[in-house]
Enzyme design. Structure first.
Site, PDB file in Angstrom:
ATOM      1  N   LYS A  86       0.840  -1.215   0.000  1.00 49.59           N
ATOM      2  CA  LYS A  86       0.000   0.000   0.000  1.00 49.59           C
ATOM      3  C   LYS A  86       0.871   1.259   0.000  1.00 49.59           C
ATOM      4  O   LYS A  86       0.661   2.178  -0.786  1.00 49.59           O
ATOM      5  CB  LYS A  86      -0.917   0.009   1.227  1.00 49.59           C
ATOM      6  CG  LYS A  86      -1.836   1.225   1.274  1.00 49.59           C
ATOM      7  CD  LYS A  86      -2.325   1.535   2.665  1.00 49.59           C
ATOM      8  CE  LYS A  86      -1.358   2.423   3.397  1.00 49.59           C
ATOM      9  NZ  LYS A  86      -1.815   2.818   4.734  1.00 49.59           N
TER      10      LYS A  86
ATOM     11  N   ASP B 159      -6.081   1.785   0.798  1.00 49.54           N
ATOM     12  CA  ASP B 159      -6.034   2.052   2.234  1.00 49.54           C
ATOM     13  C   ASP B 159      -7.415   1.762   2.819  1.00 49.54           C
ATOM     14  O   ASP B 159      -8.283   1.227   2.132  1.00 49.54           O
ATOM     15  CB  ASP B 159      -5.570   3.490   2.506  1.00 49.54           C
ATOM     16  CG  ASP B 159      -6.612   4.533   2.102  1.00 49.54           C
ATOM     17  OD1 ASP B 159      -7.621   4.165   1.464  1.00 49.54           O
ATOM     18  OD2 ASP B 159      -6.414   5.725   2.433  1.00 49.54           O
TER      19      ASP B 159
END
Length: 211
Positions: free
Chosen positions: A120, A138
């Site tokens: 991420k 996220d």
């Protein structure tokens, strides 16, 4: 079932965020790497308060790699888990100096080799520091993609990322990654989503719209 297209979503998102941004302040890839490590379970606002002092003291990866851990901790001690983050930032910068000549790498494969950088975070750095296509998943994007717009039924960030990468064409990944984070953070919030002001509400399949 989805009854909307990629174009439908992007057109509506652009009414909210014609030029999406990232809430972390940074001037180069190194600064964004440090800021994203600090931002785990800490607000971007808090990170932005301490990074100017940090970057004044440590202007590049080498200065961090050579620093005492206590020096790093003393500057970042107001963030959550500061001891662990100080260790990760130091180890990350040591690896950048040792393996990448002091420059932050600009590929997913290399970024995820750095301590403190998962997939991420690597996507955040690719999109925002290097303007390279990647899909950021996220907590905000996860909620929007699965519970609200139902583009994915994935239970893991990896599966959600694959579904989004399939739904959106690659030339839109940079825009989508920035805009969906902001959309989830400021409009399609976890509690009491702002459906009345949302330009996507007419195509959104979410059953519990807050109208």
């Amino acid at each position: 079932m989805k009854t909307f297209t990629e174009k439908d979503i992007i057109e509506r998102l652009k009414k909210h965020f014609p030029e999406p941004w990232i809430d972390l302040n940074f001037e180069n890839p190194y600064q964004l790497v440090v800021a994203t490590i600090l931002a785990a379970q800490t607000t971007d606002k808090k990170v932005n308060e301490i990074t100017p002092t940090f970057f004044q003291k440590f202007p590049d990866p080498k200065s961090v790699a050579d620093a005492n851990l206590e020096e790093i901790e003393s500057i970042i001690k107001s963030v959550n888990y500061y001891k662990r983050k100080a260790k990760l930032i130091k180890e990350c910068c040591q690896k950048v100096v040792k393996d990448f000549g002091g420059k932050i790498p600009d590929t997913m494969e290399e970024l995820v080799k750095l301590p403190g950088i998962g997939r991420k975070t690597a996507s955040v750095i690719l999109v925002n520091a290097f303007n390279k296509p990647a899909i950021v998943v996220d907590t905000h994007v996860r909620r929007v993609a699965t519970q609200r717009l139902k583009i994915s039924n994935g239970k893991t960030p990896e599966k959600i990322e694959k579904d989004l990468a399939k739904f959106f064409s690659k030339e839109n990944w940079i825009y989508i990654s920035k805009a969906l984070v902001l959309f989830g953070r400021y409009i399609c919030t976890a509690k009491n989503p702002n459906c009345k002001q949302c330009y996507l509400s007419d195509i959104c399949p979410y059953e519990k719209k807050n109208l």
